[in-house]
Design an enzyme around this catalytic site. Structure first.
Site, PDB file in Angstrom:
ATOM      1  N   LEU A  40       0.881  -1.164   0.000  1.00  0.00           N
ATOM      2  CA  LEU A  40       0.000   0.000   0.000  1.00  0.00           C
ATOM      3  C   LEU A  40       0.914   1.209   0.000  1.00  0.00           C
ATOM      4  O   LEU A  40       1.888   1.248   0.760  1.00  0.00           O
ATOM      5  CB  LEU A  40      -0.880   0.039   1.259  1.00  0.00           C
ATOM      6  CG  LEU A  40      -2.068  -0.907   1.332  1.00  0.00           C
ATOM      7  CD1 LEU A  40      -2.705  -0.838   2.718  1.00  0.00           C
ATOM      8  CD2 LEU A  40      -3.093  -0.563   0.264  1.00  0.00           C
ATOM      9  N   ASP A  41       0.608   2.210  -0.831  1.00  0.00           N
ATOM     10  CA  ASP A  41       1.462   3.394  -0.818  1.00  0.00           C
ATOM     11  C   ASP A  41       1.264   4.163   0.482  1.00  0.00           C
ATOM     12  O   ASP A  41       0.339   3.889   1.254  1.00  0.00           O
ATOM     13  CB  ASP A  41       1.243   4.261  -2.063  1.00  0.00           C
ATOM     14  CG  ASP A  41      -0.150   4.833  -2.188  1.00  0.00           C
ATOM     15  OD1 ASP A  41      -0.779   5.133  -1.161  1.00  0.00           O
ATOM     16  OD2 ASP A  41      -0.617   5.003  -3.324  1.00  0.00           O
ATOM     17  N   ALA A  42       2.143   5.103   0.746  1.00  0.00           N
ATOM     18  CA  ALA A  42       2.111   5.840   2.014  1.00  0.00           C
ATOM     19  C   ALA A  42       0.781   6.552   2.226  1.00  0.00           C
ATOM     20  O   ALA A  42       0.302   6.650   3.354  1.00  0.00           O
ATOM     21  CB  ALA A  42       3.269   6.843   2.076  1.00  0.00           C
TER      22      ALA A  42
END
Length: 190
Positions: A40-42
């Site tokens: 999951l991206d930040a």
């Protein structure tokens, strides 16, 4: 080893190695030799599965497994039938065309935790929620899809992978629990 279900907080990096300015998974999980099955991206929150089993990690995250992943996306604007149909049917994003997926507009989930910090709100721009279930997961795909139909994503939360969900395994951001790998294929009781 059992599968670790983790609710990744907003702005946490999906890695165990140190980051110069942000928290990482190592700030929350002290379990040796586990790795995320997918990322999951930040800017995204929610369900992350971790394991020390390389084959299981591959089975969860590899596109050939077609493991459905469900996201809740708070978008700026109100979708109409044409926008929802475009999302369902697949969108040409330039570098690839998305596969058909399931999309529906939903009410604000009453079980969802508040985000810290909260999303920006504009009094002249209404927001709404979409539930999207995909069997692929390219980088920033949901954000790119909603933006392509004129509904920029303000908040993105992955809530389910296979049959494992944060609704049936309620965890606050930063919390984790152990589950059986068999739970991925078992419908939940909820």
């Amino acid at each position: 080893m059992p599968l670790i279900l983790f609710n990744k907080p907003f702005q946490v990096m999906c890695q165990f190695s140190a980051h110069p300015s942000r928290e990482t998974l190592a700030d929350y999980l002290d379990i040796p030799n586990i790795y995320p099955a997918g990322r999951l991206d930040a800017d995204s929150e929610g369900l992350l599965l971790l394991t020390d089993d390389g084959q299981l990690q591959h089975n969860i995250s590899h596109p050939t497994s077609k493991q459905p992943k469900t996201y809740l996306s708070q978008v700026e604007g109100i979708p109409d039938a044409t926008m929802l149909a475009r999302l369902r049917d697949g969108i040409d994003l330039g570098d690839f065309v998305t596969q058909p997926c399931q999309v529906r507009q939903i009410e604000t989930p009453d079980w969802l935790w508040p985000r810290t910090p909260p999303i920006r709100e504009r009094h002249d721009k209404p927001t709404s929620w979409l539930a999207l279930t995909l069997t692929e997961g390219k980088n920033r795909q949901v954000r790119r899809m909603t933006a392509a139909v004129g509904l920029p994503t303000l908040r993105l939360v992955r809530v389910a992978i296979g049959h494992v969900s944060l609704e049936s395994h309620p965890l606050w951001p930063g919390e984790s629990c152990e589950i059986s790998p068999a739970d991925l294929n078992k419908p939940s009781n909820r």
